[in-house]
Design a protein around this motif. Structure first.
Motif, PDB file in Angstrom:
ATOM      1  N   PHE A 153       0.847  -1.194   0.000  1.00  0.00           N
ATOM      2  CA  PHE A 153       0.000   0.000   0.000  1.00  0.00           C
ATOM      3  C   PHE A 153       0.878   1.238   0.000  1.00  0.00           C
ATOM      4  N   LYS A 154       0.467   2.223  -0.807  1.00  0.00           N
ATOM      5  CA  LYS A 154       1.204   3.488  -0.869  1.00  0.00           C
ATOM      6  C   LYS A 154       0.296   4.593  -1.392  1.00  0.00           C
ATOM      7  N   ASP A 155       0.188   5.684  -0.631  1.00  0.00           N
ATOM      8  CA  ASP A 155      -0.520   6.890  -1.074  1.00  0.00           C
ATOM      9  C   ASP A 155      -1.911   6.579  -1.613  1.00  0.00           C
ATOM     10  N   GLY A 156      -2.662   5.793  -0.857  1.00  0.00           N
ATOM     11  CA  GLY A 156      -4.044   5.519  -1.222  1.00  0.00           C
ATOM     12  C   GLY A 156      -4.252   4.384  -2.192  1.00  0.00           C
ATOM     13  N   THR A 157      -3.172   3.800  -2.697  1.00  0.00           N
ATOM     14  CA  THR A 157      -3.272   2.746  -3.713  1.00  0.00           C
ATOM     15  C   THR A 157      -2.832   1.400  -3.135  1.00  0.00           C
ATOM     16  N   LEU A 158      -3.639   0.381  -3.382  1.00  0.00           N
ATOM     17  CA  LEU A 158      -3.308  -0.986  -2.994  1.00  0.00           C
ATOM     18  C   LEU A 158      -2.756  -1.717  -4.202  1.00  0.00           C
ATOM     19  N   TYR A 159      -1.589  -2.336  -4.036  1.00  0.00           N
ATOM     20  CA  TYR A 159      -0.963  -3.127  -5.093  1.00  0.00           C
ATOM     21  C   TYR A 159      -1.146  -4.603  -4.763  1.00  0.00           C
ATOM     22  N   ILE A 160      -1.523  -5.392  -5.769  1.00  0.00           N
ATOM     23  CA  ILE A 160      -1.829  -6.803  -5.594  1.00  0.00           C
ATOM     24  C   ILE A 160      -0.985  -7.620  -6.554  1.00  0.00           C
ATOM     25  N   ALA A 161      -0.240  -8.591  -6.016  1.00  0.00           N
ATOM     26  CA  ALA A 161       0.560  -9.474  -6.863  1.00  0.00           C
ATOM     27  C   ALA A 161      -0.119 -10.828  -6.962  1.00  0.00           C
ATOM     28  N   GLU A 162      -0.453 -11.221  -8.173  1.00  0.00           N
ATOM     29  CA  GLU A 162      -0.963 -12.560  -8.449  1.00  0.00           C
ATOM     30  C   GLU A 162       0.189 -13.414  -8.966  1.00  0.00           C
ATOM     31  N   LEU A 163      -0.141 -14.569  -9.503  1.00  0.00           N
ATOM     32  CA  LEU A 163       0.893 -15.482  -9.978  1.00  0.00           C
ATOM     33  C   LEU A 163       1.787 -14.835 -11.035  1.00  0.00           C
ATOM     34  N   SER A 164       1.185 -14.190 -12.019  1.00  0.00           N
ATOM     35  CA  SER A 164       1.969 -13.714 -13.163  1.00  0.00           C
ATOM     36  C   SER A 164       1.789 -12.225 -13.465  1.00  0.00           C
ATOM     37  N   LYS A 165       1.142 -11.487 -12.561  1.00  0.00           N
ATOM     38  CA  LYS A 165       0.950 -10.065 -12.836  1.00  0.00           C
ATOM     39  C   LYS A 165       0.773  -9.279 -11.549  1.00  0.00           C
ATOM     40  N   ILE A 169      -5.334  -0.918  -7.143  1.00  0.00           N
ATOM     41  CA  ILE A 169      -6.635  -0.296  -6.944  1.00  0.00           C
ATOM     42  C   ILE A 169      -6.378   1.066  -6.314  1.00  0.00           C
ATOM     43  N   GLU A 170      -6.667   2.131  -7.039  1.00  0.00           N
ATOM     44  CA  GLU A 170      -6.428   3.477  -6.536  1.00  0.00           C
ATOM     45  C   GLU A 170      -7.565   3.925  -5.628  1.00  0.00           C
ATOM     46  N   LYS A 171      -7.252   4.817  -4.701  1.00  0.00           N
ATOM     47  CA  LYS A 171      -8.227   5.367  -3.750  1.00  0.00           C
ATOM     48  C   LYS A 171      -9.069   4.256  -3.129  1.00  0.00           C
ATOM     49  N   VAL A 172      -8.411   3.188  -2.760  1.00  0.00           N
ATOM     50  CA  VAL A 172      -9.120   1.986  -2.338  1.00  0.00           C
ATOM     51  C   VAL A 172      -9.912   2.201  -1.058  1.00  0.00           C
ATOM     52  N   GLU A 173      -9.373   2.964  -0.105  1.00  0.00           N
ATOM     53  CA  GLU A 173     -10.089   3.150   1.155  1.00  0.00           C
ATOM     54  C   GLU A 173     -11.295   4.072   1.020  1.00  0.00           C
ATOM     55  N   ASP A 174     -11.363   4.818  -0.067  1.00  0.00           N
ATOM     56  CA  ASP A 174     -12.536   5.666  -0.318  1.00  0.00           C
ATOM     57  C   ASP A 174     -13.648   4.888  -1.010  1.00  0.00           C
ATOM     58  N   ASN A 175     -13.355   3.655  -1.419  1.00  0.00           N
ATOM     59  CA  ASN A 175     -14.328   2.885  -2.199  1.00  0.00           C
ATOM     60  C   ASN A 175     -14.447   1.442  -1.708  1.00  0.00           C
ATOM     61  N   LEU A 176     -14.377   1.265  -0.397  1.00  0.00           N
ATOM     62  CA  LEU A 176     -14.407  -0.088   0.146  1.00  0.00           C
ATOM     63  C   LEU A 176     -15.751  -0.776  -0.082  1.00  0.00           C
TER      64      LEU A 176
END
Length: 429
Positions: A153-165, A169-176
């Motif tokens: 997580f950084k500056d409102g954005t959540l980064y998600i690592a899957e198997l190959s990519k 999700i930007e502004k994630v906490e504003d759109n839970l």
């Protein structure tokens, strides 16, 4: 968005587990067998799929034949079934349930507004633990993903690592309550199932760090495996910073030196007592940490180490136990714990499967010498391993702003909170 307080009863978890530990995804195999392929002889054991953790298991060994990856329960445990009463912490520490009902809870990240995000490996979901009206709720933030183990997580954005990519999700906490679908920022990662799940983090250089494990237990691999790379937060500028990394599922940057430390799991089937898992430190771009040629810094691999010397590679700063499955790690910078815990590395050891007498299944504190090497390792939480059987398996640790520590448990699908103060639940060591 789905909100729940109990575990989802899904057959997907069981099926995903089978896929993860046989490591034989259909995508790795040709659709039609080659014409020259010869079927196994009558009575012979079927060939293992590429990347299977059972490849290399000693033939004719009754003890080795009993060893195999340990299947977790297919659903998350209900809060009343969690093992907090059996877990032990040092005097003055407390352990309590932070949230439950998250099947296969793995990597942790926390948002600016206190939302705790939880990844998974065997199912398709990322969870969000939110505080509402003084109570915590678990929500399914994203689903339909493939091994979404790694989170940052950084500056409102959540980064998600899957198997190959890697997605964001930007502004994630504003759109839970109505989160958008993740947007892919990097899709050039290998698709190997073996060691394909990722732990990710964002460094002091504001770059995203993404590892790729070796595509099997002990293999010679191409330049796209056995490494840690970093990239800009938009997915551009990817570069390799470390090689010779068998499989890291946890890393963090030292609060003072800003150097990257990472746990690395040693190979299986060499023996029950060696090699040990490693704690490594990156001091310059391009270092090679030995795998698969040198193990634990001082053992030349009997299969691939011919003509090599361990002096050619960067040695670990410390050893973390044989087959202990050292995973998530974070440096503790809070002020709630005693002063002796300042800047220590806290590491979750998931626990062994490739050993008759299991080790790990705990959370340990690693203190460092002034030169950055490991000084000592001592327990913080024990009891997940009971009579050589798991009643829980810690995966990741996450210090919170108030100085408490969160610990995820993929066996029970829960997150625990560790505090220091008046004793509440856990027994003393």
């Amino acid at each position: 968005m789905t909100t729940h307080s109990s575990a989802p009863r899904s057959l997907l978890l069981a099926g995903a587990f089978l896929s993860a530990f046989t490591l034989g995804a259909a995508a790795q195999q040709p659709a039609t067998p080659p014409a020259a392929a010869t079927p196994p002889a009558a009575g012979a054991a079927p060939a293992l799929p590429p990347g299977s953790p059972l490849i290399g298991r000693p033939a004719g060994s009754e003890a080795a034949a009993k060893l195999a990856p340990v299947a977790p329960p297919p659903i998350a445990a209900t809060p009343d079934k969690l093992p907090t009463a059996k877990l032990k912490v040092p005097a003055g520490f407390n352990i309590e349930v932070y949230a439950a009902g998250m099947a296969n809870a793995r990597s942790l990240a926390v948002g600016d507004k206190g939302t705790v995000f939880v990844g998974s490996r065997l199912i398709d979901k990322v969870y969000a633990i939110v505080n509402k009206d003084g109570k915590r709720e678990v929500k399914v933030l994203a689903s339909g993903l493939y091994r979404p183990n790694g989170l940052a997580f950084k500056d409102g954005t959540l980064y998600i690592a899957e198997l190959s990519k890697v997605s964001k999700i930007e502004k994630v906490e504003d759109n839970l309550d109505n989160p958008p679908k993740p947007t892919v920022i990097f899709d050039k990662l290998p698709k190997d199932e073996a060691h394909g799940w990722k732990f990710i983090g964002i460094g002091p250089d504001n770059k995203l760090y993404v590892p790729v494990g070796q595509p099997g237990n002990n293999v010679i691999h191409d330049d796209e495996h056995g490494l840690i790379r970093r990239m800009n937060l938009d997915g551009s500028g990817a570069e390799v910073i470390a090689r010779g990394v068998r499989n890291t599922v946890g890393f963090d940057w030292h609060p003072e030196t800003k150097q990257l430390y990472f746990t690395d799991n040693g190979r299986d089937w060499m023996s029950e007592d060696v090699p040990e898992d490693e704690l490594n430190r990156v001091t310059k771009v391009g270092e090679h940490f030995g795998a698969p040629y040198c193990l634990q810094g001082n053992i030349v691999d009997p299969e691939f180490g011919w003509g090599k010397s361990c002096s050619e590679f960067t040695a670990p700063v410390g050893l973390l136990g044989p087959h202990s499955a050292a995973l998530g790690m974070r440096f503790y910078t809070g002020s709630m714990f005693p002063k002796t815990y300042k800047n220590v590395a806290i590491i979750a050891r998931h626990g062994s499967w490739n050993r008759s007498k299991k080790v790990g299944g705990d959370v340990v504190v690693v203190k460092l010498n002034k030169d950055g090497t490991m000084k000592s390792m001592e327990p913080l939480i024990t009891g997940f391993l009971d009579d050589n059987k798991y009643i829980g398996r810690p995966v990741d640790v996450l210090p919170m702003k108030d100085g408490s520590l969160l610990v995820s448990d993929d066996w029970n699908g829960a997150v625990y909170r560790i505090t220091y103060g008046k004793q509440k639940v856990a027994g003393k060591q």
